[in-house]
Write an enzyme that holds these catalytic residues in place. Structure first.
Site, PDB file in Angstrom:
ATOM      1  N   GLU A   1     -11.064 126.903  51.818  1.00 35.34           N
ATOM      2  CA  GLU A   1     -10.584 126.277  53.053  1.00 35.34           C
ATOM      3  C   GLU A   1     -11.087 127.012  54.283  1.00 35.34           C
ATOM      4  OE1 GLU A   1      -6.299 126.309  53.930  1.00 35.34           O
ATOM      5  OE2 GLU A   1      -6.595 124.294  54.741  1.00 35.34           O
ATOM      6  N   GLU A   2     -11.015 128.336  54.277  1.00 30.22           N
ATOM      7  CA  GLU A   2     -11.462 129.092  55.444  1.00 30.22           C
ATOM      8  C   GLU A   2     -12.952 128.911  55.707  1.00 30.22           C
ATOM      9  OE1 GLU A   2      -7.711 130.905  54.019  1.00 30.22           O
ATOM     10  OE2 GLU A   2      -9.561 130.302  53.058  1.00 30.22           O
TER      11      GLU A   2
ATOM     12  N   ASP B   1     -10.130 119.395  50.946  1.00 28.01           N
ATOM     13  CA  ASP B   1      -9.909 120.768  51.403  1.00 28.01           C
ATOM     14  C   ASP B   1      -8.772 121.343  50.576  1.00 28.01           C
ATOM     15  OD1 ASP B   1      -9.189 123.110  52.744  1.00 28.01           O
ATOM     16  OD2 ASP B   1      -8.170 122.031  54.353  1.00 28.01           O
TER      17      ASP B   1
ATOM     18  N   GLY C   1      -6.248 124.048  43.568  1.00 32.99           N
ATOM     19  CA  GLY C   1      -5.044 124.738  43.118  1.00 32.99           C
ATOM     20  C   GLY C   1      -5.260 125.716  41.998  1.00 32.99           C
ATOM     21  N   CYS C   2      -6.495 126.075  41.710  1.00 38.09           N
ATOM     22  CA  CYS C   2      -6.761 127.051  40.650  1.00 38.09           C
ATOM     23  C   CYS C   2      -6.966 128.422  41.296  1.00 38.09           C
ATOM     24  CB  CYS C   2      -7.965 126.618  39.832  1.00 38.09           C
ATOM     25  SG  CYS C   2      -7.758 124.978  39.085  1.00 38.09           S
TER      26      CYS C   2
ATOM     27  N   TYR D   1     -19.297 133.895  48.853  1.00 35.71           N
ATOM     28  CA  TYR D   1     -17.909 133.429  48.786  1.00 35.71           C
ATOM     29  C   TYR D   1     -17.006 134.642  48.901  1.00 35.71           C
ATOM     30  CZ  TYR D   1     -13.941 130.663  47.012  1.00 35.71           C
ATOM     31  OH  TYR D   1     -12.750 130.001  46.866  1.00 35.71           O
TER      32      TYR D   1
END
Length: 969
Positions: A748-749, A730, A864-865, A788
């Protein structure tokens, strides 16, 4: 200084309020610059020269055809060269006049410079930066010591012509931003009328500034060609200076600087919490990311602003720096090397021998002193021979760049800086041959080890011991009555209440009191739970009924909470039959399971605080009751912000889900109502375990000798869909769940929505520290989706066919690890930041005491991008190293990026074939920072990470008899 044909020299303007002068009238263009005024023909204007004596443009032999068409970014973002081109070809008369003016400029500047330095050097060294004498010669040098742009320097001579130019072309109407104004103008003491007049001219001239925002500006083809033709680059580094600012930078609200950690949904209605976020870590990372998640790159990014705990995507943007073409930079080097070096040699004589050196700081938007270049040390590109001459407006005044020029004397550390710049100059001159990875079949959708060969749960898992509560494991069900297919029984049988700072404060607690008025009008403390029951047992036929019920026990927020999204969903999105089913069936069932809380959740739930290694196992039915209470906003002490009792915990009440008019909210509500319908129609029978893992010991990465593990990389599929049975990553926010209860809607959401049992972790999980992660095992997927962020749509209900383990948990293991947010691209290569990301990933992947053969593969992606600013190739390598240290294989999803898939596979194959272990690859990352990033004065390094590693390893192999043995050292 003459600026070329058609330019009118600046004449002295009388100071308002001085003797013999009067304030401008309403028709005076000085007070109303937007009005047109009559401008004399430039040919009739008196010839007057005001040349900064230290300007490199005044050096003999520097005059040239470029002087007449210097580009300035301040004139409505339209280059002066472009404007002059519209006037047609130069006549012989204009060329003659330009050459004459150029020669006079050179003579004037040479005389002034020779007179200036012998007499004024001592004064410059002993006088504060702004307290300069106002003699004509020193007044020109004032531009070197004030923080003005190179263009403003030129405007001192061209003010009238600027007004003429704007009179002929209507202004765009863009206001002057504060960040473009000179903070020093108007602050320095003035002792004569000349200085006052000059500063009035400064202020007048600044009215013509057009703000240039690097973030949203894209260069046109014409601009790119013009810049490529400029003889302003003496090296590859200088070309980077010219072109680096063309990179588009996006503003990010990580889900939040304002956040749902700081990012409030733009369409969330009349109120914005605008709560600052705290993604800032002990390493100094940016505050705006306190409670948000991050998106999977390269998918769309959520650009809405949220307030307290949203996902990273809502931070509008991320700085992205594209790789520059080496060949184009080399061509520019050849064109300009002779001219740049010759000019720099002349400059060194004048500056170094006279003892007055000038340093120019370039500061691009979003950077802190990232690009500083010394005049005397770097004879190439934009930073050489351009620092103080007005000609620099052509080379630095690109419309894509926002430049703050700080003119100041070189400090005592000049020798050290000159050494760095000389090394930097030498570095940019060297040519690094490119290693060409083998060609890969373009039609391949995946590369590496077949995914079928990767270890998965439950086949690879160890046999679980009997489920028992312990000091480090809280179990809220009767383990002795645990049966497959049966709803677990709560433990203990009767409700036990604890109202302290170590456990969740429950809505049904006797300590949950509420001020009420009795029959005599006196206020007393009553049971809030009784008020909740009374309010929710009323019949709901309209959304207003639900709103009124929630506000009855949240009176303090009756004028703060907004229910626009809920009302619009009920009235505008749902069909009449659907709305009827909602208020006749789903909501009453939700009320029933919510009010059964004291009978379902009988044991106090411990808070998973920082530095704890503790697990909580509860039933899916208990989680459903807790989430129903969260929907009705019944949890006490969880609505206050700032320094409240639960300020270090994520939001749990759903009030922010009901606010605003974002198009995301209806889709979120559809997904959640699908979950509540499912769990109220048929009680779930499984268990879910939440484990907070905090590590104290991490590998010494330089000495880690573990080999790289297997890799499967694909651009198709998703983590949740194709990573079944694996450890699924996640891409979390420090506040787990990010903006799931707000406006966030990225990786994540979305995962928290389709597996809503994850949301309950926000009830008891404190913000994650750098050495911590949250592991959730056993959640069920209830929905399928498409899209998305803004394109997210609930698709249908999903039947989860995952196998269950011996504890009746679904074999779905999810680990929440939060990446750092980088506002500057180069920051992520700093060794401390690389080590932090390695430690965070290692913490999430490690299972102490479990043999490697019993560990499933890690299913991950571009962690982390996106809006967090991470480089996908660096992050992939970091996760590969962390997984190798934890002895786990990697299944990597690039989310549609086939080029990234091939790059990651080629790098992994290259490293494994040469038998480079974790420590050697880590040392290569350190080398890359020291050689390419440490002294880089541009937004991104000249050489990208993977080409650097290829060359470093190949070069090391050529110097040893055993290839690869010394690689990375």
């Amino acid at each position: 200084m003459s600026a070329g044909p058609g330019w009118e020299p600046c004449t002295k303007r009388p100071r308002w309020g001085a003797a013999g002068t009067s304030a401008p009238t309403a028709s005076d263009s000085r007070s109303f610059p937007g009005r047109q005024r009559r401008v004399l023909d430039p040919k009739d204007a008196p010839v007057q020269f005001r040349v900064p004596p230290s300007s490199p443009a005044c050096v003999s032999g520097r005059a040239g055809p470029h002087r007449g068409n210097a580009t300035s970014f301040v004139f409505k973002q339209k280059t002066i060269t472009t404007w002059m081109d519209t006037k047609g070809p130069k006549t012989a008369e204009s060329e003659s006049k330009e050459n004459n003016n150029t020669r006079i400029d050179s003579m004037m500047s040479s005389v002034q410079k020779d007179n200036f330095y012998p007499h004024k050097v001592e004064k410059l060294e002993n006088v504060p930066q702004l307290n300069l004498d106002k003699s004509p010669t020193e007044k020109s040098s004032q531009y070197l010591n004030q923080q003005q742009t190179a263009s403003v320097c030129k405007w001192q001579n061209e003010g009238k012509h600027a007004e003429q130019l704007l009179a002929s072309e209507p202004p765009a109407g863009t206001p002057l931003p504060k960040q473009l104004s000179n903070a020093n103008i108007g602050q320095s003491p003035h002792t004569d009328d000349h200085s006052d007049t000059d500063h009035e001219e400064d202020r007048d001239n600044q009215q013509f500034l057009t703000p240039i925002k690097l973030a949203n500006t894209k260069p046109t083809v014409g601009d790119g060609q013009a810049r490529s033709n400029c003889k302003c680059s003496g090296s590859r580094q200088s070309v980077k200076d010219c072109t680096g600012c063309q990179q588009e930078e996006v503003d990010v609200l990580p889900e939040s600087p304002l956040s749902d950690v700081g990012a409030e949904d733009i369409g969330t209605g009349p109120k914005n919490d605008n709560k600052l976020t705290g993604q800032e870590s002990s390493l100094g990372d940016s505050p705006p990311f306190e409670k948000e998640s991050e998106p999977e790159s390269p998918m769309d990014v959520d650009n809405s602003k949220n307030s307290c705990q949203d996902s990273e995507a809502d931070e509008e943007t991320s700085p992205v720096f594209d790789e520059q073409d080496d060949r184009s930079s080399q061509t520019a080097n050849k064109l300009s090397s002779c001219q740049a070096r010759e000019a720099d040699g002349d400059l060194r004589k004048r500056y170094l021998t006279k003892g007055s050196e000038v340093r120019l700081h370039f500061q691009f938007e979003g950077e802190n002193n990232a690009g500083t270049s010394d005049l005397n040390a770097k004879p190439s590109g934009n930073s050489s021979s351009l620092n103080v001459e007005c000609r620099s407006s052509k080379q630095h005044g690109k419309r894509d760049s926002k430049i703050t020029d700080h003119f100041m004397r070189i400090s005592k550390s000049e020798d050290r800086r000159k050494e760095q710049c000389e090394v930097r100059h030498q570095r940019t001159e060297r040519k690094i041959p490119k290693y060409i990875p083998p060609n890969l079949p373009p039609e391949k959708k995946w590369l590496g080890t077949p995914i079928e060969e990767m270890r998965k749960m439950p086949r690879c898992g160890i046999h679980l011991p009997s489920l028992r509560p312990s000091a480090s494991h809280t179990v809220t069900v009767r383990v002795d009555l645990l049966r497959a297919g049966e709803v677990p029984k709560p433990f203990p049988t009767h409700y036990k209440d604890l109202w302290d700072n170590k456990h969740v404060k429950m809505p049904c607690s006797e300590q949950n009191l509420y001020p009420v008025e009795d029959e005599n009008g006196e206020r007393t403390a009553g049971s809030r739970w009784e008020l909740i029951q009374t309010a929710l047992l009323n019949k709901f036929t309209r959304p207003q009924n639900l709103k009124d019920a929630i506000l009855k026990y949240n009176v303090a927020y009756s004028k703060k909470w907004d229910f626009t999204a809920l009302v619009d969903f009920w009235d505008k999105v749902l069909e009449e039959a659907e709305a009827q089913h909602l208020y006749q069936s789903i909501l009453p069932d939700m009320v029933k399971i919510a009010l059964c809380l004291p009978n379902i959740c009988t044991q106090p739930i411990p808070l998973l605080k920082q530095k704890m290694n503790h697990s909580v196992t509860m039933s899916q039915e208990q989680i459903a009751s807790l989430l129903a209470n969260a929907f009705f906003c019944t949890f006490p002490r969880r609505n206050a912000k700032m320094k409240s009792e639960y300020s270090s915990y994520p939001d749990i009440n759903f009030n922010r889900l009901f606010e605003g008019r974002s198009s995301r909210k209806p889709e979120k509500l559809k997904t959640l109502f699908c979950y509540f319908r499912r769990v109220t129609e048929k009680k779930p029978t499984g268990l879910v375990t939440f484990t907070r893992q905090s590590l104290e010991d991490f590998p010494e990465w330089e000495r880690c000798e573990k080999p790289l593990t297997r890799l499967h990389v694909t651009y198709e599929g998703t983590i949740e869909g194709n990573g079944r049975g694996m450890l699924q990553v996640d891409f979390a926010n420090r506040f787990v769940g990010g903006g799931v209860t707000g406006a966030g809607l990225v990786q994540e959401e979305i995962r928290f929505l389709i597996n809503p049992e994850l949301i309950v972790s926000r009830l008891f999980t404190e913000v994650l520290d750098h050495n911590e992660c949250l592991i959730i095992t056993g959640t069920e997927q209830y929905s399928e989706y498409t899209g998305y962020a803004e394109t997210y749509r609930w698709a249908r209900s999903h039947e989860d066919g995952s196998e269950k383990d011996d504890w009746q948990r679904r074999c779905t293991e999810i680990v929440a690890i939060d990446a750092l947010h980088f506002r500057r691209y180069l920051d992520q290569f700093v060794p401390e930041k690389v080590r932090r990301e390695l430690n965070k990933a290692y913490c999430g992947f490690l299972r102490p005491g479990v043999p490697s053969e019993n560990l499933s593969a890690v299913a991950t992606g571009n962690w982390g991008c996106g809006a967090f600013g991470g480089d996908a190739r660096l992050k992939a390598l970091i996760q590969i190293l962390a997984a190798a240290a934890a002895e786990r294989d990697v299944v990597y999803f690039t989310f549609g990026d086939s080029e990234l898939m091939r790059d990651i596979y080629s790098m992994h194959t290259f490293l494994t074939e040469r038998k480079l272990d974790v420590g050697k690859v880590y040392k290569l990352l350190l080398r890359y920072y020291n050689e390419e990033c440490r002294n880089c004065s541009t937004p991104g390094p000249d050489i990208k990470l993977y080409p650097f590693i290829y060359h470093a390893v190949e070069s090391s192999a050529e110097t040893t008899d055993m290839p690869g043995q010394k690689a990375g050292t």
